[in-house]
Structure formats: C-alpha cells, structure tokens
Scaffold this active site. Structure first.
Site: not given
Length: 431
Positions: A81, A90, A298, A341, A362, A388
C-alpha cells in the site's frame, strides 16, 4: 509560606544507541533489550540491528524510534500500500505473513499458557468485506475520503487499499468522484462499504438533508454501479434508496442482516471459524447446545443443522429478532432465540431447565466474566470460547480451569492480517 513541588519527570535523552531486535510483539513492534528492560521499536523485525533514539523511558520498559536501520531481515516485505506508514489501518505490511502469524500465536500461547496448534487464516490481501471511510470537505479544497492517520483525526486520502475486497477497492475512485460532485459535500460524514453475498452496499452518513438533485445523482450512481444504497441522516435512521435487503453466507446458510449490523469482516476466516467450532464441539444429533452472545445467528444456525435443539441468547433485541427471522428463512425449527441480560443467571430461565450438553460463547472485547459462573453451573461437556481480546479470554479461562475444565485446543484466528488485532478460539473439555 508553603512550597509545592512536583515530581521530577523522567527525562529521555536523545542519545542514539545501537540495538538488535530479538522478538516481535503481536502489534508488530520489534522488541530489543536495553539496560535490562524491554525496548519496543516500531518498524524493526527480529535479527535486524538499528541505530535508534529513545522516545519514552519507563521503569519496566522503553520505546524508541529508528534513526537508521543497519540490515534487513529475510522476513521483511515491501508494503503493497502506498499509504502504509501514514494510514492507521495497517501496522504490519512490512512483515511477512508467516512472521505475523507466528508472533500472534506466540503472544496467545504466553497469555493462555498453552500451545497454539491451529492457525485459522485466509488470503492476506483483499480480505476486508467491510470498511468505513471518513469524509471531509474543507472550504475551497477537494473532498477528502479515506482512513484516519495513526494516532490522529486527520484523514489520509486513500486512492487504493490492497486489504479491501477487490470489488470494494475498485469502487473507491468512482465513489470519490460521485461524492465530490454533490452540492452538499460539506454535510457528508462518512461512507461505509460492505461486500455482502447479495452484492455491494453503500451507506452514506450525512449531517444535514441532501437536496433532491444530490439524492437523484446518488441514486443514478447506485444503479450504474449495481449497488444497494442507504442514506443515514441520523445515527439511528436508515433510508433505503435502492437495492435489496443484504445477506451473507454462514456455513451454507443465508443470513439476512441490516446494513449496520455487525458481521465478521473476514469472510474466509469466518467460514473456517464456524466449521471449526462445530468440529470442536462435536455436535451430535441428540445434543442440546447453548450459544451465548449469539448476534443474529452466525454460529447458532449452523449449530442447529446438527443438534437436537439450540438456544441462542443475545443482549440486543434487534439481533434477536433478526436471528428468529433467519431461522425461519432457513427452515430451522429446532432453534430458539431469547433476549436476556447476560450478566444475570441464565440457568434460572425456563429454557435452561433441561441443561445443555455443549456451550459456545462469542463475547465482545470486555469478555464474559459475569457469565462464566453460570456456564459452570450448567456443567456442559464441551465449551468453545471465541474471543477478540486475548487478555479477557485469559482472565475468563481461569474460572473454567478452576472449575475442572481443561484447555484441549487453542487456535489463533488471523481475522485481520497486517494489523495488531489478535482473535482466538479455545476448546474447553470437562475432566
């Protein structure tokens, strides 16, 4: 007379020192040793030596910037890039993808105190199916469209982006030209692009009403480019201008979503992640499965293709409704979604009275510290935790390990190549 003294600040000298990097952290910074502590140096790779200048000197660590690199690592790559180093998107295009994955896996292994045997990855370029580009039109200057500079609110005018899905990257010059031709450019906030299974979406945020002429021009543009266009005059309002309701594929199922709903940015890794979760849970025809923080399904809906019954639990009502719609759309009648909740005791809910054999969760970056004790009470045989944030994963894992569960599989998910984002997936089994 009282006298007040402030603590002396640690003064960093601008002395140039020569160091050799021996490691790479998960954020892509080179790590050397100096005066008995870690020295973090952006832009350097293992086995590279450089003359550096100390920029920050703390008790436990220090930071430096490169003055002159003395040699190149064989793992050093030429960034694809032209905006790399200025754009904040990035941080690691100068690092080989193999080294990126090794450094992230090593960081995860250190946190979890367990070997990482699985790396789930896709193509390192053209992987982003979603992006938000900032817009700004200063007086008497051309429209700015791009990503924010690292550590700044300034916009980097992006002409190309090699990590964007090719369909989205090809649109950038034409979107810029279209938006720059509008009369209301000063009222544009940002533009979001999504490459869905149904086609390309464009969501335009504007802070004042657009003229009829501008709306007509945008609609013509959407038709000529074959994309679905949505206008967002306010944060909670979405106006459909053209195109159909979007959907994406998850493990062979079609999931409808709102243009602003969260979907995983990396389609290839998402497909592998869902498949691996089903494999690790070893879902069988007689199983009852619980999916916590389930979103619009998902994982929930693919789980329902194998299990006797699946319960999806989510804290956002709109996503619960979307999950129910997606179950009906895919002909799945053994799955139910509930709005709860998740900090409260889910084991007391009527739908939990028969217990669960397997659990998947997740959560967001904050993790699931309030949920772990409730999962433990359910006594599932297997638990898959998708994370994550490795720090909150490590914290939450302790509760399961202390309750008699063991980490049997650990995977690094390379969801965001060339960045410092580290995602992971863990299988816990009851011993």
């Amino acid at each position: 007379m009282a006298q007040f003294y402030s603590a002396k600040r640690r003064v960093t000298t601008r002395q140039i020192i020569t160091v050799k990097v021996n490691d790479l952290d998960s954020f892509g910074q080179g790590v050397a040793r100096h005066n008995g502590k870690a020295l973090f140096i952006p832009g350097l790779l293992p086995e590279e030596s450089a003359e550096v200048i100390i920029t920050e000197d703390k008790k436990q660590f220090a930071r430096a910037r490169v003055s002159r690199r003395l040699n190149d690592s064989p793992e050093r790559e030429t960034p694809r890039c032209p905006h790399f180093g200025v754009c904040g998107g990035c941080q690691q295009q100068h690092v080989s993808i193999a080294l990126q994955q090794r450094s992230k896996s090593a960081a995860l292994a250190r946190l979890m105190k367990h070997e990482v045997k699985d790396i789930i990855a896709g193509a390192p370029w053209g992987y982003r199916r979603r992006a938000r580009l900032s817009l700004n039109c200063p007086p008497d200057k051309p429209l700015q469209m791009g990503f924010r500079k690292a550590g700044s609110s300034d916009i980097v005018n992006v002409e190309q982006c090699p990590v964007l899905a090719p369909q989205l990257a090809a649109l950038l010059p034409r979107i810029r030209a279209c938006l720059a031709s509008l009369h209301g450019t000063r009222h544009l906030g940002h533009v979001e692009l999504v490459q869905a299974g149904s086609g390309t979406l464009m969501i335009l945020r504007h802070t004042a009403p657009l003229s009829a002429a501008d709306k007509e021009k945008l609609e013509r543009f959407s038709h000529s480019e074959g994309l679905s266009l949505f206008l967002a005059p306010f944060s909670e309002i979405l106006e459909t201008v053209s195109g159909e309701a979007p959907w994406y594929d998850s493990h062979g199922l079609r999931l409808a979503f709102s243009p602003r709903d969260f979907i995983q940015v990396n389609e290839a890794v998402n497909q592998q992640m869902v498949a691996r979760a089903l494999e690790w849970l070893d879902v069988r025809a007689e199983d009852r499965v619980l999916d916590l923080f389930c979103g619009m399904g998902n994982f929930t809906l693919p789980l329902a293709t194998r299990a006797a019954s699946v319960v999806g639990v989510e804290g956002v009502p709109a996503l619960v409704e979307k999950g129910r719609e997606n179950a009906i759309r895919n002909g799945l009648h053994n799955v139910t979604f509930f709005h709860e909740n998740l900090e409260e005791d889910v084991t007391k809910q009527p739908w939990a009275k028969n217990g669960f054999d397997k659990v998947l969760l997740d959560p967001a970056r904050a993790g699931a510290t309030g949920v772990m004790r409730h999962i433990i009470k359910l006594k599932p045989i297997r638990i898959v935790y998708v994370s994550c944030n490795p720090a909150t994963l490590a914290r939450d894992s302790e509760a399961l390990v202390n309750a008699g569960y063991e980490v049997t599989r650990l995977a690094m998910l390379d969801m965001f190549p060339h960045t410092g984002h580290l995602e992971s997936m863990v299988l816990f089994e009851r011993m």
